[in-house]
Design a protein around this motif. Sequence first.
Motif, mmCIF file in Angstrom:
data_model
loop_
_atom_site.group_PDB
_atom_site.id
_atom_site.type_symbol
_atom_site.label_atom_id
_atom_site.label_comp_id
_atom_site.label_asym_id
_atom_site.label_seq_id
_atom_site.Cartn_x
_atom_site.Cartn_y
_atom_site.Cartn_z
ATOM 1 N N MET A 14 -39.715 4.830 7.750
ATOM 2 C CA MET A 14 -39.614 3.253 7.848
ATOM 3 C C MET A 14 -38.172 2.891 7.082
ATOM 4 N N LEU A 15 -37.461 2.033 7.557
ATOM 5 C CA LEU A 15 -36.229 1.569 6.568
ATOM 6 C C LEU A 15 -36.581 0.351 5.987
ATOM 7 N N ALA A 16 -37.697 -0.421 6.759
ATOM 8 C CA ALA A 16 -38.187 -1.790 6.378
ATOM 9 C C ALA A 16 -39.364 -2.112 7.084
ATOM 10 N N PRO A 17 -40.232 -2.934 6.564
ATOM 11 C CA PRO A 17 -41.631 -3.068 7.055
ATOM 12 C C PRO A 17 -41.579 -3.364 8.436
ATOM 13 N N THR A 18 -40.653 -3.748 9.018
ATOM 14 C CA THR A 18 -40.884 -3.832 10.589
ATOM 15 C C THR A 18 -39.556 -3.069 11.505
ATOM 16 N N VAL A 19 -38.921 -2.044 10.667
ATOM 17 C CA VAL A 19 -37.761 -1.312 11.226
ATOM 18 C C VAL A 19 -37.957 0.062 10.981
ATOM 19 N N ALA A 20 -37.905 1.043 11.936
ATOM 20 C CA ALA A 20 -38.219 2.523 11.948
ATOM 21 C C ALA A 20 -36.715 3.120 12.182
ATOM 22 N N HIS A 21 -36.484 4.193 11.422
ATOM 23 C CA HIS A 21 -35.171 4.801 11.856
ATOM 24 C C HIS A 21 -35.877 6.017 12.451
ATOM 25 N N LEU A 22 -35.494 6.261 13.877
ATOM 26 C CA LEU A 22 -36.126 7.443 14.413
ATOM 27 C C LEU A 22 -34.864 8.559 14.807
ATOM 28 N N SER A 23 -35.189 9.878 14.627
ATOM 29 C CA SER A 23 -34.318 10.724 15.003
ATOM 30 C C SER A 23 -34.909 11.559 16.098
ATOM 31 N N PHE A 24 -34.094 11.988 16.977
ATOM 32 C CA PHE A 24 -34.294 12.706 18.319
ATOM 33 C C PHE A 24 -33.403 13.942 18.547
ATOM 34 N N VAL A 25 -33.685 14.790 19.231
ATOM 35 C CA VAL A 25 -32.536 15.659 19.648
ATOM 36 C C VAL A 25 -32.648 15.889 21.216
ATOM 37 N N ARG A 26 -31.421 16.058 21.709
ATOM 38 C CA ARG A 26 -31.257 16.354 23.168
ATOM 39 C C ARG A 26 -32.371 17.428 23.558
ATOM 40 N N ASP A 27 -33.349 17.247 24.607
ATOM 41 C CA ASP A 27 -34.156 18.419 24.774
ATOM 42 C C ASP A 27 -33.642 19.222 25.869
ATOM 43 N N ASP A 28 -32.602 19.012 26.561
ATOM 44 C CA ASP A 28 -31.931 19.614 27.425
ATOM 45 C C ASP A 28 -30.692 20.526 26.970
ATOM 46 N N GLY A 29 -30.707 20.565 25.776
ATOM 47 C CA GLY A 29 -29.593 21.502 24.944
ATOM 48 C C GLY A 29 -28.284 21.332 25.255
ATOM 49 N N GLN A 30 -27.878 19.940 25.734
ATOM 50 C CA GLN A 30 -26.597 19.214 25.785
ATOM 51 C C GLN A 30 -26.126 18.760 24.557
ATOM 52 N N ILE A 66 -22.297 14.578 19.398
ATOM 53 C CA ILE A 66 -23.437 14.950 18.525
ATOM 54 C C ILE A 66 -23.780 16.377 19.334
ATOM 55 N N GLY A 67 -23.707 17.450 18.427
ATOM 56 C CA GLY A 67 -23.976 18.763 19.351
ATOM 57 C C GLY A 67 -25.334 19.024 19.611
ATOM 58 N N PRO A 68 -25.412 20.082 20.458
ATOM 59 C CA PRO A 68 -26.964 20.549 20.744
ATOM 60 C C PRO A 68 -27.814 20.738 19.378
ATOM 61 N N GLY A 69 -28.879 20.177 19.356
ATOM 62 C CA GLY A 69 -29.723 20.364 18.293
ATOM 63 C C GLY A 69 -29.462 19.332 17.041
ATOM 64 N N GLU A 70 -28.453 18.748 17.215
ATOM 65 C CA GLU A 70 -28.067 17.762 16.180
ATOM 66 C C GLU A 70 -28.768 16.288 16.431
ATOM 67 N N ALA A 71 -29.128 15.450 15.339
ATOM 68 C CA ALA A 71 -29.964 14.310 15.312
ATOM 69 C C ALA A 71 -29.158 13.263 16.071
ATOM 70 N N VAL A 72 -29.701 12.636 17.291
ATOM 71 C CA VAL A 72 -29.517 11.389 17.901
ATOM 72 C C VAL A 72 -30.363 10.401 17.131
ATOM 73 N N GLU A 73 -29.792 9.453 16.334
ATOM 74 C CA GLU A 73 -30.559 8.589 15.617
ATOM 75 C C GLU A 73 -30.357 7.294 15.953
ATOM 76 N N ILE A 74 -31.497 6.518 15.980
ATOM 77 C CA ILE A 74 -31.326 4.949 16.230
ATOM 78 C C ILE A 74 -32.334 4.077 15.171
ATOM 79 N N ALA A 75 -32.026 2.946 15.157
ATOM 80 C CA ALA A 75 -32.838 2.039 14.185
ATOM 81 C C ALA A 75 -33.688 1.217 15.366
ATOM 82 N N VAL A 76 -34.961 0.928 15.168
ATOM 83 C CA VAL A 76 -35.867 0.369 16.140
ATOM 84 C C VAL A 76 -36.519 -0.646 15.495
ATOM 85 N N SER A 77 -36.595 -1.981 15.730
ATOM 86 C CA SER A 77 -37.322 -3.185 15.080
ATOM 87 C C SER A 77 -38.575 -3.264 16.069
ATOM 88 N N TYR A 78 -39.585 -3.352 15.283
ATOM 89 C CA TYR A 78 -40.936 -3.571 15.705
ATOM 90 C C TYR A 78 -41.038 -4.799 16.111
#
Length: 253
Positions: A14-30, A66-78
Amino acid sequence: MPVHFPLKLVGRRMLAPTVAHLSFVRDDGQPLDFVPGQFVQVHFTYADGTATRRSYSLATIHDHAIGPGEAVEIAVSYVPGGAATAMFEGLDQGDCIDASGPYGRFCLMPTDANRRYLLIGTGTGVTPYRSMLPLLEKAMAERGVEVVLLFGARTPEELLYGDEFRAFAEAHPNFRFLPCFSREMPAPGSAQDHADVRHGYVQNFLEEFAPSADTDIAYLCGNPNMVDACFEVLKERGLPVPQIRREKYVSSK
Protein backbone atom coordinates in the motif's frame (compact mmCIF):
# COMPACT_ATOMS: atom_id res chain seq x y z
CA MET A 1 -5.53 -5.84 -32.91
CA PRO A 2 -3.66 -5.20 -29.63
CA VAL A 3 -1.48 -7.99 -28.31
CA HIS A 4 -2.78 -9.48 -25.06
CA PHE A 5 -0.52 -11.10 -22.48
CA PRO A 6 -0.92 -12.56 -18.97
CA LEU A 7 0.46 -10.68 -15.96
CA LYS A 8 1.08 -12.71 -12.79
CA LEU A 9 0.88 -10.91 -9.44
CA VAL A 10 4.15 -11.18 -7.51
CA GLY A 11 3.93 -8.30 -5.03
CA ARG A 12 1.56 -5.84 -3.40
CA ARG A 13 2.12 -2.95 -1.01
CA MET A 14 0.00 0.00 0.00
CA LEU A 15 1.34 3.40 -1.02
CA ALA A 16 -1.52 5.26 0.66
CA PRO A 17 -4.74 4.26 2.41
CA THR A 18 -6.54 3.85 -0.95
CA VAL A 19 -3.66 3.29 -3.41
CA ALA A 20 -1.82 0.01 -3.96
CA HIS A 21 1.48 -0.59 -5.74
CA LEU A 22 1.17 -3.88 -7.61
CA SER A 23 4.06 -5.82 -9.12
CA PHE A 24 3.53 -8.37 -11.90
CA VAL A 25 5.65 -10.41 -14.28
CA ARG A 26 4.67 -11.46 -17.76
CA ASP A 27 3.60 -15.07 -17.39
CA ASP A 28 4.42 -15.90 -21.02
CA GLY A 29 8.15 -15.28 -20.59
CA GLN A 30 8.25 -12.40 -23.07
CA PRO A 31 9.67 -8.88 -22.54
CA LEU A 32 7.43 -5.83 -22.48
CA ASP A 33 8.78 -3.19 -24.83
CA PHE A 34 7.69 0.23 -23.60
CA VAL A 35 8.67 3.86 -23.39
CA PRO A 36 8.46 5.46 -19.92
CA GLY A 37 5.18 7.36 -19.71
CA GLN A 38 3.13 4.71 -21.51
CA PHE A 39 0.30 2.67 -19.99
CA VAL A 40 -1.16 -0.81 -20.16
CA GLN A 41 -4.81 -1.82 -20.20
CA VAL A 42 -6.19 -4.47 -17.89
CA HIS A 43 -9.13 -6.46 -19.29
CA PHE A 44 -11.80 -8.12 -17.14
CA THR A 45 -15.56 -8.63 -17.00
CA TYR A 46 -18.36 -7.21 -14.90
CA ALA A 47 -20.50 -9.55 -12.84
CA ASP A 48 -22.98 -9.75 -15.74
CA GLY A 49 -20.23 -10.92 -18.09
CA THR A 50 -19.79 -7.62 -19.95
CA ALA A 51 -16.20 -7.07 -21.03
CA THR A 52 -14.46 -3.92 -19.82
CA ARG A 53 -10.96 -2.53 -19.29
CA ARG A 54 -8.99 -0.01 -17.25
CA SER A 55 -5.80 1.87 -18.09
CA TYR A 56 -2.79 2.11 -15.75
CA SER A 57 0.46 3.95 -16.35
CA LEU A 58 3.56 1.84 -15.92
CA ALA A 59 5.38 2.83 -12.73
CA THR A 60 8.40 0.61 -13.43
CA ILE A 61 11.66 2.56 -13.19
CA HIS A 62 13.21 1.68 -16.53
CA ASP A 63 14.39 3.31 -19.74
CA HIS A 64 13.37 0.65 -22.26
CA ALA A 65 12.01 -2.92 -22.36
CA ILE A 66 11.01 -4.71 -19.18
CA GLY A 67 12.79 -8.05 -19.56
CA PRO A 68 11.36 -11.52 -18.87
CA GLY A 69 10.93 -11.97 -15.13
CA GLU A 70 11.35 -8.26 -14.40
CA ALA A 71 8.60 -6.41 -12.56
CA VAL A 72 5.76 -4.72 -14.42
CA GLU A 73 4.58 -2.19 -11.84
CA ILE A 74 1.39 -0.11 -11.64
CA ALA A 75 -0.33 2.01 -8.99
CA VAL A 76 -4.03 1.30 -8.51
CA SER A 77 -6.53 3.61 -6.78
CA TYR A 78 -9.16 1.67 -4.88
CA VAL A 79 -12.62 3.07 -5.53
CA PRO A 80 -15.44 1.99 -3.15
CA GLY A 81 -17.81 -0.31 -5.01
CA GLY A 82 -15.57 -0.37 -8.08
CA ALA A 83 -15.46 -3.47 -10.27
CA ALA A 84 -11.73 -3.04 -10.94
CA THR A 85 -11.10 -2.54 -7.23
CA ALA A 86 -12.91 -5.78 -6.43
CA MET A 87 -10.93 -7.58 -9.12
CA PHE A 88 -7.55 -6.35 -7.83
CA GLU A 89 -8.41 -6.89 -4.17
CA GLY A 90 -9.43 -10.45 -5.01
CA LEU A 91 -6.07 -11.28 -6.59
CA ASP A 92 -3.83 -13.65 -4.66
CA GLN A 93 -0.09 -14.01 -5.13
CA GLY A 94 0.45 -15.95 -8.36
CA ASP A 95 -2.93 -15.10 -9.88
CA CYS A 96 -2.97 -13.75 -13.45
CA ILE A 97 -4.79 -10.93 -15.17
CA ASP A 98 -5.21 -10.21 -18.87
CA ALA A 99 -3.40 -7.09 -20.12
CA SER A 100 -2.55 -5.40 -23.40
CA GLY A 101 -0.29 -2.59 -24.54
CA PRO A 102 1.69 -0.58 -23.99
CA TYR A 103 -0.13 2.47 -25.33
CA GLY A 104 0.24 6.23 -25.22
CA ARG A 105 2.53 9.09 -26.20
CA PHE A 106 2.91 10.81 -22.83
CA CYS A 107 6.65 10.34 -23.07
CA LEU A 108 9.93 12.22 -23.14
CA MET A 109 10.94 12.78 -26.75
CA PRO A 110 14.50 12.05 -27.97
CA THR A 111 14.28 15.22 -30.08
CA ASP A 112 13.60 17.46 -27.05
CA ALA A 113 16.10 20.33 -26.85
CA ASN A 114 14.55 22.21 -23.93
CA ARG A 115 16.51 23.44 -20.94
CA ARG A 116 13.89 22.50 -18.33
CA TYR A 117 11.08 20.03 -17.75
CA LEU A 118 8.13 21.08 -15.61
CA LEU A 119 6.44 17.90 -14.40
CA ILE A 120 3.10 18.41 -12.67
CA GLY A 121 1.05 15.57 -11.24
CA THR A 122 -1.61 14.63 -8.71
CA GLY A 123 -2.45 11.24 -7.21
CA THR A 124 -1.53 8.25 -9.37
CA GLY A 125 -0.75 10.75 -12.13
CA VAL A 126 2.77 10.80 -10.71
CA THR A 127 3.48 7.20 -11.78
CA PRO A 128 4.73 8.09 -15.29
CA TYR A 129 7.32 10.42 -13.73
CA ARG A 130 8.63 7.59 -11.53
CA SER A 131 9.12 5.52 -14.67
CA MET A 132 10.90 8.43 -16.40
CA LEU A 133 13.60 8.84 -13.73
CA PRO A 134 16.36 7.01 -15.66
CA LEU A 135 15.71 9.07 -18.81
CA LEU A 136 15.59 12.28 -16.78
CA GLU A 137 18.88 11.34 -15.14
CA LYS A 138 20.38 10.81 -18.60
CA ALA A 139 19.06 14.16 -19.88
CA MET A 140 20.48 15.97 -16.86
CA ALA A 141 23.88 14.35 -17.34
CA GLU A 142 24.10 14.72 -21.12
CA ARG A 143 22.60 18.14 -21.76
CA GLY A 144 22.32 19.77 -18.35
CA VAL A 145 18.55 19.89 -18.35
CA GLU A 146 16.78 20.99 -15.17
CA VAL A 147 13.69 19.21 -13.84
CA VAL A 148 10.98 20.49 -11.50
CA LEU A 149 8.41 18.02 -10.17
CA LEU A 150 5.34 19.60 -8.60
CA PHE A 151 3.28 16.84 -7.00
CA GLY A 152 -0.10 17.50 -5.43
CA ALA A 153 -1.61 15.43 -2.63
CA ARG A 154 -4.17 16.13 0.06
CA THR A 155 -2.07 14.86 2.97
CA PRO A 156 1.48 13.54 3.58
CA GLU A 157 0.25 9.93 3.77
CA GLU A 158 -1.13 10.30 0.22
CA LEU A 159 2.19 11.44 -1.28
CA LEU A 160 2.85 8.46 -3.55
CA TYR A 161 6.54 7.52 -3.95
CA GLY A 162 7.44 10.69 -2.04
CA ASP A 163 10.49 9.18 -0.35
CA GLU A 164 11.82 7.99 -3.71
CA PHE A 165 11.43 11.37 -5.39
CA ARG A 166 12.98 13.14 -2.41
CA ALA A 167 15.98 10.79 -2.46
CA PHE A 168 16.38 11.32 -6.21
CA ALA A 169 16.31 15.11 -5.71
CA GLU A 170 18.97 14.89 -2.99
CA ALA A 171 21.19 12.86 -5.33
CA HIS A 172 20.66 15.11 -8.39
CA PRO A 173 21.10 18.89 -7.94
CA ASN A 174 19.26 19.58 -11.22
CA PHE A 175 16.11 17.81 -9.98
CA ARG A 176 13.78 19.68 -7.64
CA PHE A 177 10.86 17.98 -5.91
CA LEU A 178 8.03 20.11 -4.51
CA PRO A 179 5.22 18.30 -2.68
CA CYS A 180 2.08 20.46 -2.56
CA PHE A 181 -0.40 19.54 0.16
CA SER A 182 -3.92 20.91 -0.19
CA ARG A 183 -5.25 19.86 3.23
CA GLU A 184 -2.67 18.75 5.77
CA MET A 185 0.99 19.71 6.04
CA PRO A 186 3.76 17.42 7.34
CA ALA A 187 4.54 17.50 11.04
CA PRO A 188 7.27 20.04 11.85
CA GLY A 189 10.66 18.37 11.93
CA SER A 190 9.45 15.21 10.17
CA ALA A 191 11.22 13.69 7.15
CA GLN A 192 8.58 15.20 4.87
CA ASP A 193 9.00 18.68 6.32
CA HIS A 194 11.54 20.56 4.19
CA ALA A 195 11.97 23.89 2.40
CA ASP A 196 10.37 22.76 -0.87
CA VAL A 197 7.05 21.72 0.69
CA ARG A 198 4.13 23.95 -0.31
CA HIS A 199 0.61 24.37 1.11
CA GLY A 200 -2.04 24.54 -1.62
CA TYR A 201 -2.80 23.23 -5.08
CA VAL A 202 -0.01 22.60 -7.59
CA GLN A 203 -1.41 25.11 -10.08
CA ASN A 204 -0.92 27.86 -7.51
CA PHE A 205 2.85 27.44 -7.61
CA LEU A 206 3.56 27.31 -11.32
CA GLU A 207 4.19 31.05 -11.48
CA GLU A 208 6.99 30.62 -8.94
CA PHE A 209 9.04 29.02 -11.71
CA ALA A 210 8.30 31.61 -14.41
CA PRO A 211 7.38 29.13 -17.19
CA SER A 212 8.84 30.19 -20.51
CA ALA A 213 8.37 29.04 -24.09
CA ASP A 214 12.10 29.54 -24.61
CA THR A 215 13.17 27.01 -21.98
CA ASP A 216 10.35 24.71 -20.93
CA ILE A 217 8.40 21.63 -21.85
CA ALA A 218 5.61 20.85 -19.37
CA TYR A 219 3.92 17.56 -18.54
CA LEU A 220 0.52 17.50 -16.82
CA CYS A 221 -0.91 14.26 -15.47
CA GLY A 222 -3.68 13.51 -13.02
CA ASN A 223 -6.89 15.19 -11.92
CA PRO A 224 -8.66 16.75 -14.95
CA ASN A 225 -9.35 20.02 -13.11
CA MET A 226 -5.67 20.36 -12.24
CA VAL A 227 -4.62 19.56 -15.81
CA ASP A 228 -7.01 22.18 -17.21
CA ALA A 229 -5.96 24.84 -14.68
CA CYS A 230 -2.24 24.30 -15.31
CA PHE A 231 -2.80 24.23 -19.05
CA GLU A 232 -4.37 27.70 -18.89
CA VAL A 233 -1.55 29.08 -16.74
CA LEU A 234 1.08 27.74 -19.12
CA LYS A 235 -0.71 29.10 -22.19
CA GLU A 236 -0.94 32.50 -20.53
CA ARG A 237 2.81 32.34 -19.98
CA GLY A 238 3.24 31.82 -23.73
CA LEU A 239 3.97 28.11 -23.95
CA PRO A 240 2.70 26.74 -27.28
CA VAL A 241 0.43 23.72 -27.06
CA PRO A 242 3.06 21.25 -28.42
CA GLN A 243 5.20 22.12 -25.38
CA ILE A 244 2.39 21.18 -22.98
CA ARG A 245 1.87 17.42 -22.86
CA ARG A 246 -1.25 16.25 -21.03
CA GLU A 247 -2.85 13.10 -19.69
CA LYS A 248 -6.00 13.17 -17.55
CA TYR A 249 -6.77 10.52 -14.95
CA VAL A 250 -10.38 9.82 -14.10
CA SER A 251 -11.22 7.21 -11.46
CA SER A 252 -13.95 4.91 -12.71
CA LYS A 253 -15.80 1.98 -11.23
